[in-house]
Scaffold this motif. Sequence first.
Motif, short mmCIF file in Angstrom:
data_model
loop_
_atom_site.label_atom_id
_atom_site.label_comp_id
_atom_site.label_asym_id
_atom_site.label_seq_id
_atom_site.Cartn_x
_atom_site.Cartn_y
_atom_site.Cartn_z
N PRO A 62 0.83 -1.22 0.00
CA PRO A 62 0.00 0.00 0.00
C PRO A 62 0.86 1.27 0.00
CG PRO A 62 -0.62 -1.42 1.84
CD PRO A 62 0.53 -2.07 1.15
N GLY A 65 1.72 1.81 -3.54
CA GLY A 65 0.55 2.36 -4.23
C GLY A 65 0.32 3.82 -3.91
N ALA A 66 0.44 4.18 -2.64
CA ALA A 66 0.24 5.58 -2.24
C ALA A 66 1.31 6.48 -2.86
CB ALA A 66 0.26 5.69 -0.72
N THR A 150 -2.34 2.60 -9.10
CA THR A 150 -2.59 2.50 -7.66
C THR A 150 -3.88 1.73 -7.39
OG1 THR A 150 -1.41 4.54 -7.22
CG2 THR A 150 -2.98 3.81 -5.55
N LEU A 154 -3.92 -1.64 -4.86
CA LEU A 154 -4.45 -1.63 -3.50
C LEU A 154 -5.28 -2.88 -3.13
CD1 LEU A 154 -5.15 2.14 -2.92
CD2 LEU A 154 -3.22 0.76 -2.15
N ALA A 157 -2.77 -5.53 -2.35
CA ALA A 157 -2.11 -5.23 -1.08
C ALA A 157 -3.01 -5.58 0.10
CB ALA A 157 -1.72 -3.76 -1.03
N LEU A 158 -4.27 -5.24 0.00
CA LEU A 158 -5.21 -5.54 1.07
C LEU A 158 -5.35 -7.05 1.26
CD1 LEU A 158 -7.28 -4.58 3.16
CD2 LEU A 158 -8.99 -4.60 1.35
#
Length: 174
Positions: A62, A65-66, A150, A154, A157-158
Motif C-alpha cells: 500500500p 501504491g500511495a 494504484t 491496493l 495489497a489488502l
Amino acid sequence: MSRRRQSVTFLILPLYTKAVLEATGATLGLLEGALWLGMLLGAFSDKRLPGHPGRVGAGCLPLFGAALAVPGLVSHQGIVLGCLALAGWAVGVTNVVFVTLFQRTVPTTAKPAFFTALLALLGTSFPLAALVFGVLGDLVSPSTLCLVQTAGLLPIALALLVRATGTHEITTAA
C-alpha cells in the motif's frame, strides 16, 4: 514479485515527464534514477524492519501504491522524485522479503517448480502490462495512469495484508 508494477511505472514515466512535468530527458533520468535508488536502498534495509515478513511485505505494497498515487494528484518535480524514491524503496523491500519468505516456506522439493512458475508468471505479465498501459496511455492522461496503477495495486495489497495477518496469528498461537 513487483517487477510487473515496475515495468508499468517505467512505461508511464516518459509520458508523465513529457505531458505533465513538461520536462526533458534529463528529468526522466532523474525520475528513473530515484526509483532505482529507492529499490536498491529497500533491498538493503529489509532486515532492519521489525515484524513478520508477510506483514512487512504486504505493508509495503500500500505504501508503494500511495507513493505512485501522489504524482497522479500533484505535478511538482521534487515531490514526484521523493514519491518515486519511496515507491522504489517499498518495491526493494517487498522483493527481498517475499523471496526470503518463499525460500523459507516452500518445501525444498517444490522450490524448482515454484520458482519456475513464479518467473514464468512474472515474464508473462511484462508484455501484458506494457500492452494494457500502452493502450491506456493513448486514451488517458499520465496522471490518470498513475491513479489507475494504484487502484489496481491496493486490492492486491489488502488481500496480502489480510492473509499475512491471519498467518501471523496462526503461527503465534501455535
